[in-house]
Design a protein around this motif. Structure first.
Motif, short mmCIF file in Angstrom:
data_model
loop_
_atom_site.label_atom_id
_atom_site.label_comp_id
_atom_site.label_asym_id
_atom_site.label_seq_id
_atom_site.Cartn_x
_atom_site.Cartn_y
_atom_site.Cartn_z
N GLY A 100 0.84 -1.77 -0.37
CA GLY A 100 0.03 -0.25 -0.29
C GLY A 100 0.90 1.11 -0.66
N ILE A 148 1.45 2.60 7.61
CA ILE A 148 0.49 0.37 7.90
C ILE A 148 1.29 0.23 9.26
N SER A 200 -3.72 -6.52 4.02
CA SER A 200 -2.98 -5.91 2.82
C SER A 200 -4.23 -4.91 2.24
N ALA A 201 -2.36 -3.70 1.86
CA ALA A 201 -3.09 -2.46 1.00
C ALA A 201 -2.46 -2.74 0.28
N THR A 261 -4.07 -6.17 -4.80
CA THR A 261 -5.63 -6.55 -4.06
C THR A 261 -6.07 -7.98 -5.40
#
Length: 169
Positions: free
Chosen positions: A10, A17, A100-101, A104
């Motif tokens: 991310g 995070i 999780s960022a 995807t």
């Protein structure tokens, strides 16, 4: 409950995070495992005057899946990435969920290949809960599947219904 967090996925990772994980651990009284580059995660924790301990652990994973990596093969090509290691830990029962960022597509593909689907479920889907002033609204299959069949949509609806009933009350 132990949440496995891809600390390297991310925007503004790992700093944002790690901050979010520490706040969530405190607010919701859950254990978190920050998976990623140990030195970078430790530096973020030190900035916050937080030390790894009983409720916050660091699991070293030297590699990172980027947004440029092919989502369908990323976790196989980068088994030492933070996302891959977190998914492997979940598969081994070393945590209850992965967050999780990062990519995807890589997360969905990696989860399907590593953790596997629930028996009888033909396709996985994403289902974020959107705040609506009440308990929230589940947006089931939020774009991860571009070619879902009617039978998949029925399964998505069934999974979403059960999630809202048993998790969201």
């Amino acid at each position: 409950m132990r949440i496995l967090i891809d600390a390297m996925g991310g925007d503004n990772a790992p700093g944002e995070i790690v901050r979010g994980a520490v706040e969530a651990s405190r607010e919701f009284h859950v254990d978190v495992a920050l998976v990623g580059r140990e030195a970078e995660i430790l530096a973020c924790l030190n900035e916050m005057d937080v030390m790894p301990g009983e409720h916050i652990q660091i699991v070293n994973a030297p590699d990172v899946i980027s947004m440029e990596d092919d989502p369908s093969t990323a976790t196989r090509k980068k088994p030492e990435s933070s996302m891959s290691v977190a998914l492997q830990m979940l598969h081994r029962g070393e945590g209850d969920a992965v967050i999780s960022a990062g990519s995807t597509g890589a997360l969905l593909s990696g989860a399907t290949l590593t953790v596997r689907r629930i028996r009888g479920i033909r396709r996985a889907c994403f289902g974020p809960v959107i705040p609506n002033g009440g308990k929230g609204t589940l947006l089931i299959d939020c774009g991860a599947n571009v070619d879902a069949r009617p039978s998949h949509l029925v399964q998505f609806a069934q999974m979403g219904s059960l999630y809202m009933k048993y998790v969201m009350g």
